[in-house]
Scaffold this motif. Structure first.
Motif, PDB file in Angstrom:
ATOM      1  N   GLU A 561       0.831  -1.209   0.000  1.00  0.00           N
ATOM      2  CA  GLU A 561       0.000   0.000   0.000  1.00  0.00           C
ATOM      3  C   GLU A 561       0.867   1.260   0.000  1.00  0.00           C
ATOM      4  OE1 GLU A 561      -2.347  -0.638   3.463  1.00  0.00           O
ATOM      5  OE2 GLU A 561      -3.842  -1.892   2.429  1.00  0.00           O
ATOM      6  N   ALA A 562       1.971   1.248   0.748  1.00  0.00           N
ATOM      7  CA  ALA A 562       2.868   2.404   0.788  1.00  0.00           C
ATOM      8  C   ALA A 562       3.476   2.667  -0.592  1.00  0.00           C
ATOM      9  CB  ALA A 562       3.963   2.176   1.829  1.00  0.00           C
ATOM     10  N   LEU A 563       3.892   1.619  -1.261  1.00  0.00           N
ATOM     11  CA  LEU A 563       4.469   1.787  -2.601  1.00  0.00           C
ATOM     12  C   LEU A 563       3.431   2.307  -3.587  1.00  0.00           C
ATOM     13  CD1 LEU A 563       6.651  -1.432  -2.722  1.00  0.00           C
ATOM     14  CD2 LEU A 563       7.496   0.904  -2.736  1.00  0.00           C
ATOM     15  N   SER A 564       2.183   1.906  -3.423  1.00  0.00           N
ATOM     16  CA  SER A 564       1.109   2.410  -4.268  1.00  0.00           C
ATOM     17  C   SER A 564       0.927   3.909  -4.067  1.00  0.00           C
ATOM     18  CB  SER A 564      -0.187   1.668  -3.957  1.00  0.00           C
ATOM     19  OG  SER A 564      -1.268   2.181  -4.707  1.00  0.00           O
ATOM     20  N   LYS A 565       1.032   4.365  -2.817  1.00  0.00           N
ATOM     21  CA  LYS A 565       0.934   5.799  -2.523  1.00  0.00           C
ATOM     22  C   LYS A 565       2.093   6.564  -3.153  1.00  0.00           C
ATOM     23  CE  LYS A 565      -2.749   5.879   0.157  1.00  0.00           C
ATOM     24  NZ  LYS A 565      -4.008   6.500  -0.326  1.00  0.00           N
ATOM     25  N   ASN A 570       4.410  10.179  -7.415  1.00  0.00           N
ATOM     26  CA  ASN A 570       5.300  10.301  -8.565  1.00  0.00           C
ATOM     27  C   ASN A 570       4.526  10.681  -9.825  1.00  0.00           C
ATOM     28  OD1 ASN A 570       6.508   8.456 -11.060  1.00  0.00           O
ATOM     29  ND2 ASN A 570       8.084   9.591  -9.954  1.00  0.00           N
ATOM     30  N   GLU A 571       3.365  10.071 -10.026  1.00  0.00           N
ATOM     31  CA  GLU A 571       2.558  10.385 -11.204  1.00  0.00           C
ATOM     32  C   GLU A 571       2.030  11.810 -11.136  1.00  0.00           C
ATOM     33  OE1 GLU A 571      -0.255   7.239 -11.022  1.00  0.00           O
ATOM     34  OE2 GLU A 571       1.013   5.804 -12.099  1.00  0.00           O
ATOM     35  N   LEU A 572       1.716  12.272  -9.935  1.00  0.00           N
ATOM     36  CA  LEU A 572       1.286  13.659  -9.744  1.00  0.00           C
ATOM     37  C   LEU A 572       2.402  14.620 -10.150  1.00  0.00           C
ATOM     38  CD1 LEU A 572      -0.728  15.783  -8.548  1.00  0.00           C
ATOM     39  CD2 LEU A 572       0.446  15.451  -6.360  1.00  0.00           C
ATOM     40  N   ILE A 573       3.636  14.307  -9.763  1.00  0.00           N
ATOM     41  CA  ILE A 573       4.783  15.158 -10.091  1.00  0.00           C
ATOM     42  C   ILE A 573       5.030  15.166 -11.594  1.00  0.00           C
ATOM     43  CG2 ILE A 573       7.299  15.349  -9.854  1.00  0.00           C
ATOM     44  CD1 ILE A 573       6.894  14.306  -6.956  1.00  0.00           C
ATOM     45  N   LYS A 574       4.979  14.008 -12.215  1.00  0.00           N
ATOM     46  CA  LYS A 574       5.187  13.935 -13.668  1.00  0.00           C
ATOM     47  C   LYS A 574       4.142  14.758 -14.407  1.00  0.00           C
ATOM     48  CE  LYS A 574       7.371   9.361 -13.810  1.00  0.00           C
ATOM     49  NZ  LYS A 574       7.192   7.924 -14.149  1.00  0.00           N
ATOM     50  N   LEU A 575       2.904  14.716 -13.930  1.00  0.00           N
ATOM     51  CA  LEU A 575       1.838  15.492 -14.542  1.00  0.00           C
ATOM     52  C   LEU A 575       2.088  16.982 -14.364  1.00  0.00           C
ATOM     53  CD1 LEU A 575      -0.926  15.329 -15.963  1.00  0.00           C
ATOM     54  CD2 LEU A 575      -1.987  15.374 -13.705  1.00  0.00           C
ATOM     55  N   MET A 595       3.570  18.171  -3.939  1.00  0.00           N
ATOM     56  CA  MET A 595       4.060  16.901  -3.400  1.00  0.00           C
ATOM     57  C   MET A 595       3.974  16.890  -1.872  1.00  0.00           C
ATOM     58  SD  MET A 595       7.956  15.432  -3.606  1.00  0.00           S
ATOM     59  CE  MET A 595       8.521  14.139  -2.493  1.00  0.00           C
ATOM     60  N   MET A 596       4.425  17.981  -1.249  1.00  0.00           N
ATOM     61  CA  MET A 596       4.421  18.042   0.217  1.00  0.00           C
ATOM     62  C   MET A 596       2.990  18.078   0.760  1.00  0.00           C
ATOM     63  SD  MET A 596       7.663  20.631   0.701  1.00  0.00           S
ATOM     64  CE  MET A 596       7.725  20.535   2.478  1.00  0.00           C
ATOM     65  N   THR A 597       2.113  18.778   0.053  1.00  0.00           N
ATOM     66  CA  THR A 597       0.709  18.811   0.464  1.00  0.00           C
ATOM     67  C   THR A 597       0.102  17.415   0.424  1.00  0.00           C
ATOM     68  OG1 THR A 597       0.457  21.064  -0.388  1.00  0.00           O
ATOM     69  CG2 THR A 597      -1.555  19.789  -0.036  1.00  0.00           C
ATOM     70  N   CYS A 598       0.450  16.690  -0.629  1.00  0.00           N
ATOM     71  CA  CYS A 598      -0.051  15.316  -0.780  1.00  0.00           C
ATOM     72  C   CYS A 598       0.463  14.419   0.341  1.00  0.00           C
ATOM     73  CB  CYS A 598       0.375  14.788  -2.143  1.00  0.00           C
ATOM     74  SG  CYS A 598      -0.317  13.185  -2.566  1.00  0.00           S
ATOM     75  N   LEU A 599       1.755  14.511   0.666  1.00  0.00           N
ATOM     76  CA  LEU A 599       2.352  13.667   1.695  1.00  0.00           C
ATOM     77  C   LEU A 599       1.799  13.964   3.084  1.00  0.00           C
ATOM     78  CD1 LEU A 599       6.113  13.611   0.568  1.00  0.00           C
ATOM     79  CD2 LEU A 599       4.445  11.752   0.396  1.00  0.00           C
ATOM     80  N   MET A 636      12.433  10.487 -14.977  1.00  0.00           N
ATOM     81  CA  MET A 636      11.340   9.780 -14.309  1.00  0.00           C
ATOM     82  C   MET A 636      10.952  10.394 -12.965  1.00  0.00           C
ATOM     83  SD  MET A 636      10.308   7.613 -16.381  1.00  0.00           S
ATOM     84  CE  MET A 636      10.870   7.038 -17.988  1.00  0.00           C
ATOM     85  N   LYS A 637      11.577  11.519 -12.613  1.00  0.00           N
ATOM     86  CA  LYS A 637      11.244  12.248 -11.383  1.00  0.00           C
ATOM     87  C   LYS A 637      11.204  11.353 -10.136  1.00  0.00           C
ATOM     88  CE  LYS A 637      10.747  15.772 -14.056  1.00  0.00           C
ATOM     89  NZ  LYS A 637      11.889  16.702 -14.184  1.00  0.00           N
ATOM     90  N   PRO A 638      12.302  10.665  -9.825  1.00  0.00           N
ATOM     91  CA  PRO A 638      12.308   9.804  -8.622  1.00  0.00           C
ATOM     92  C   PRO A 638      12.025  10.611  -7.363  1.00  0.00           C
ATOM     93  CG  PRO A 638      14.280   9.470  -9.989  1.00  0.00           C
ATOM     94  CD  PRO A 638      13.603  10.684 -10.506  1.00  0.00           C
TER      95      PRO A 638
END
Length: 923
Positions: A561-565, A570-575, A595-599, A636-638
């Protein structure tokens, strides 16, 4: 917001609304129902766990379906959890109409139940012993600083020892019923099911769909065999019988068939010149389909005997694979999977028919023990045998040498038992007499060391009894040693034609007995569950592990589940970076803020907190330090995720999440670096290697450990100069950087650390042919340890531009490195002499273990790594280690490469300058 609610809350809302409907009383009890959805993996998922929030479920469409519970709630909940955990719904396995799958699942279900019943009866201390090992490793291991993997408590299990007869009297006392005699006995017994084992003199696969006997049709649905759909194409089918990579007899080729899409052969028989009685148990029938003027060659393989040992009969529908490896002998692909392509819509379909040989099933008989008098040769032959047996695994054997080895097989057993692979390559697998004699010999062959036994799991040795013998040898491995080679052991599961095999049982037993092994077995399997060739096999093993280790499910589920988050972030950042590409500075600020808001959202922070690290299950990741998290400025915006460290003193823990990059080649390279470090330490040479953690977790996704207090050579150089082009030529930058962070005795220790680690990585990168060694791929810790990162190019695949090689030296040894080693003194000092001695000593140690390195790379050949696709790629290791030469000859070659690296180090500086300038322009 309903998405933040649990499925239980949503269910209650639905039930409340349902009460207003006319037919509500017909629904019955609320507990009889549950939600079902289609998840992101396009899999029907039953939402048994009512505590899960809908935002964590993430249905593919905003639709939840109400379904009835068909069995006990506990069983359905467990099935649902396992399906989500392994990434493949168990209903998919239920729907597979394959008796082998059903039998394997039934057997593993029974074994899992028995194990869980034993676990339930254990006391807490017994459970700890069973899962976290009862026997301490030998003294001398230390807990490291977190960069090298922390060693906590290492335990091993005792297994029944394998003993073999050692005297000649014991050899000759074994019963002497040969396989040939067994067959003849069966033929005389009219009622025997083996009566017709040699009834027909040849194996046949005939192509004639319209006749009442046997037939086959080639049908492609996407014009893969033709250039244009309106053209008639000449198509042929080629077939061969293989045992491993050995062709058992001459291949058979069909006549040509003309057509646009469907091709049919009438009255055409593919006949092989080999007796049925001479077919090995693990014979593969390999097909390739050829079309004139088209390079695409669909291929498919199948076993001649099924999983029960019965010779196949009747109609078989095989869907082909389209990617064909280059330069394969006989233009067939025996090393390819025996699974048919599951993507049937886009695959060429081949229909074949195996003939009925008799009214009774033809079953491969069990071998009985056999003893044949040992062949003997003169002194001359024994000298020749010694020379052959000492060759590396890549060396080819000529027919005369194979005959000599087979003749002196008992001498091999007594004097060269570790060279069993060469004996196996000398067996004539198309003669059942040889097979029977080998089986007898295996019963008395001394047990090999686990490292030597690994080679027997290669594709070249498919025999069931050989692989069972290899697994018996592997049982002597400690848990730590098994962890070292687990990556290869998972990959060679691809070579196993049947689900129920000794290797599968061995891996499951050890994973069930040790939580760390279970952890990495889970991730190595799950990371490749998306690959069609292994999807069913790996899913079956994962299901078996989960059912037998139910307490581990919740821990692994939290990681999934953590990896899914993290993937969502990552997809949000790429977008975000795509939308704001015009304003780079503004883009970075807005995207990092998003990103920080999401986390910080509760759904993310809770899921990403208090979980065991997939990189190292001994480490608990408590909570994210959001302010220090960021994303990296590469394609790939790691994600650079920083965790607060509550359990260990020192810096916070950092992990890099990559989505879009295949980390398996990095994972393999780091594993080999870890092995090199182990081999050097066994020889009392500690070269301060930093084998940081790296784990592939899914399709082009994974995690990398962040090494604390470290920076790249590029950054160290750039901070010392205002001009990017000049930074690469500042030889004082690195030494000054270390001086700023260390003083007095600490500086001496840091320079010693630098010297040792520089020697280790010089040798390792040379032996492995690691390329793309620019200044951003080499790092240094503040304590002095130098280490390399990013292993996208290995085995001599060096980068070039405009046809010109950018890397012209065998390994990186620049003058600023030497400047640090000599503490700023000019001329080659005693310290440089010590550095050179470290390099030579390290190289000779690796040479002694050259066969092991070749074996480990060979076992990865079918993993699909971009730069490891054939034996030719592994040839680089043989050349770099100078295998086949004496130590003196090899050392002379290494010294020449060392001097070349010194002499041409200016080319490295020019390459680094170009990299620094390009990096400066990008920023």
């Amino acid at each position: 917001n309903v998405t933040s609610k649990s499925t239980s809350s949503a269910f209650q809302l639905l039930w409340k609304q349902a009460q207003t409907l006319p037919l509500f009383p017909a629904l019955g009890e609320m507990e009889s129902y549950m939600f079902e959805c289609v998840n992101q993996a396009a899999v029907h998922e039953e939402l048994e766990d009512e505590t899960r929030r809908l935002c964590d479920v993430r249905p593919f469409l905003p639709v939840l379906k109400l379904v009835t519970r068909n069995c006990g709630r506990a069983e359905r909940l467990l099935d649902s959890k396992i399906g989500v955990l392994i990434g493949k719904g168990l209903h998919e396995l239920d729907a597979i109409n394959d008796q082998e799958v059903k039998d394997f699942r039934s057997k593993m279900f029974r074994l899992s139940e028995e194990r869980m019943q034993r676990v339930q009866k254990m006391s807490f201390s017994e459970w700890l012993q069973a899962c976290f090992s009862p026997q301490l490793e030998p003294a001398g291991t230390t807990i490291t600083d977190g960069v090298n993997e922390p060693i906590l408590l290492n335990f091993t299990f005792d297994y029944q020892q394998f003993s073999a007869p050692s005297t000649q009297s014991e050899l000759t006392s074994i019963p002497t019923l040969s396989f040939l005699q067994y067959i003849r006995t069966c033929m005389q017994a009219k009622e025997s099911p083996h009566l017709t084992l040699v009834h027909n003199s040849t194996v046949k696969a005939m192509f004639d769909k319209e006749m009442s006997t046997i037939g086959a049709v080639v049908n492609h649905k996407m014009n893969k065999l033709i250039l244009q759909s309106f053209l008639l194409v000449q198509v042929q089918v080629r077939a061969g019988l293989f045992h491993g990579t050995e062709l058992l007899c001459k291949p058979a080729v069909s006549s040509e068939s003309s057509g646009r899409s469907d091709h049919m052969w009438k009255e055409n028989t593919l006949e092989f010149d080999i007796s049925v009685s001479d077919l090995p148990r693990m014979t593969r029938l390999c097909f390739a389909i050829y079309a004139v003027m088209d390079k695409t060659i669909p291929w498919v393989n199948t076993m001649v005997f099924d999983y029960k040992g019965q010779l196949k009969t009747g109609d078989i529908n095989l869907h082909c694979w389209s990617s064909f490896p280059d330069e394969l002998e006989e233009m067939l692909n025996p090393i390819g999977t025996i699974q048919t392509n599951p993507y049937t819509e886009n695959a060429t379909a081949l229909y074949i028919h195996f003939p009925e040989y008799s009214s009774h099933p033809v079953v491969f008989p069990p071998f009985d023990k056999v003893s044949w008098g040992p062949g003997r040769g003169g002194k001359k032959f024994h000298i020749e045998l010694k020379e052959i047996m000492e060759r590396d695994p890549l060396s080819q054997l000529c027919e005369n040498e194979k005959d000599l080895i087979w003749t002196l097989r008992y001498d091999c057993r007594e004097n060269f038992p570790q060279s069993l692979p060469k004996l196996l390559l000398s067996v004539k697998w198309s003669k059942h007499e040889d097979m029977a004699q080998l089986q007898a010999l295996l019963q008395i062959w001394p047990k090999l060391s686990p490292r030597d036994a690994l080679e027997l799991l290669d594709f070249n040795y498919p025999d069931q009894y050989v692989r069972e013998y290899a697994v018996r040898c592997l049982r002597d491995m400690s848990n730590e040693e098994l962890s070292q080679y687990l990556l290869q052991l998972v990959q060679v599961l691809r070579y196993e034609p049947y689900y129920d095999c000794a290797l599968t049982h061995f891996l499951l037993e050890r994973a069930q007995g040790n939580r760390k092994i279970g952890h990495f077995l889970f991730w190595h399997l799950r990371s490749e569950i998306h690959m069609p060739a292994v999807s069913i096999q790996f899913a079956l093993i994962l299901e078996s592990y989960c059912r037998s280790c139910i307490p581990h499910i919740e821990i692994l589920k939290k990681q999934v589940e953590a990896l899914s988050k993290l993937k969502s972030v990552n997809e949000l950042i790429k977008l975000g970076t795509t939308k704001n590409a015009r304003s780079k500075t503004k883009e970075a600020m807005l995207t990092k803020e998003a990103m920080m808001t999401c986390l910080r959202q509760s759904g993310y922070s809770e899921t990403l907190s208090d979980l065991h690290s997939p990189l190292n299950p001994h480490i608990l990741l408590s909570g994210i330090n959001v302010e220090r998290c960021r994303y990296m400025d590469s394609k790939m915006k790691p994600l650079w995720i920083v965790y607060n460290n509550k359990l260990m003193t020192g810096d916070n823990l950092g992990i890099i999440f990559k989505n879009g990059d295949d980390l398996r080649q990095d994972m393999l390279t780091l594993q080999i670096l870890r092995l090199m470090d182990l081999l050097w330490k066994e020889a009392n040479l500690d070269l301060r290697i930093v084998p940081y953690g790296c784990l592939a977790t899914g399709d082009r996704a994974g995690l990398i450990e962040v090494v604390s207090s470290a920076d790249t050579i590029a950054n160290i150089q750039l901070t010392s100069s205002n001009v990017a082009a000049a930074a690469a030529f500042n030889k004082d930058a690195l030494l000054n950087w270390l001086k700023e962070r260390n003083s007095g005795d600490a500086l001496d220790r840091a320079i010693e650390e630098f010297t040792l680690s520089c020697a280790g990585y010089c040798v390792a990168t040379y032996v492995l042919g690691i390329g793309d060694r620019h200044s951003d791929n080499i790092m240094v810790r503040s304590t002095g340890q130098l280490f390399h990162i990013d292993f996208g190019h290995i085995l001599g695949n060096f980068k070039s531009k405009f046809g010109i090689k950018r890397e012209r030296v065998p390994f990186i040894l620049t003058h600023d490195f030497i400047h640090v080693i000599q503490q700023g003194k000019t001329g080659y000092t005693e310290k440089f002499g010590s550095f050179r001695q470290y390099c030579e000593e390290a190289y000779l140690i690796l040479r002694k273990n050259g066969n092991l390195f070749i074996t480990l790379f060979a076992l990865m050949l079918t993993a699909g790594l971009p730069e490891l696709t054939s034996v030719k790629d592994i040839q680089y290791l043989k050349d770099s280690l100078a295998l086949g030469k004496t130590d003196d000859e090899a050392l002379k070659q290494f010294r020449q490469k060392f001097d070349e690296a010194l002499r041409e180090s200016w080319t490295t500086k020019v390459n680094w300058m170009a990299h620094n300038v390009a990096k400066d322009n990008r920023s």
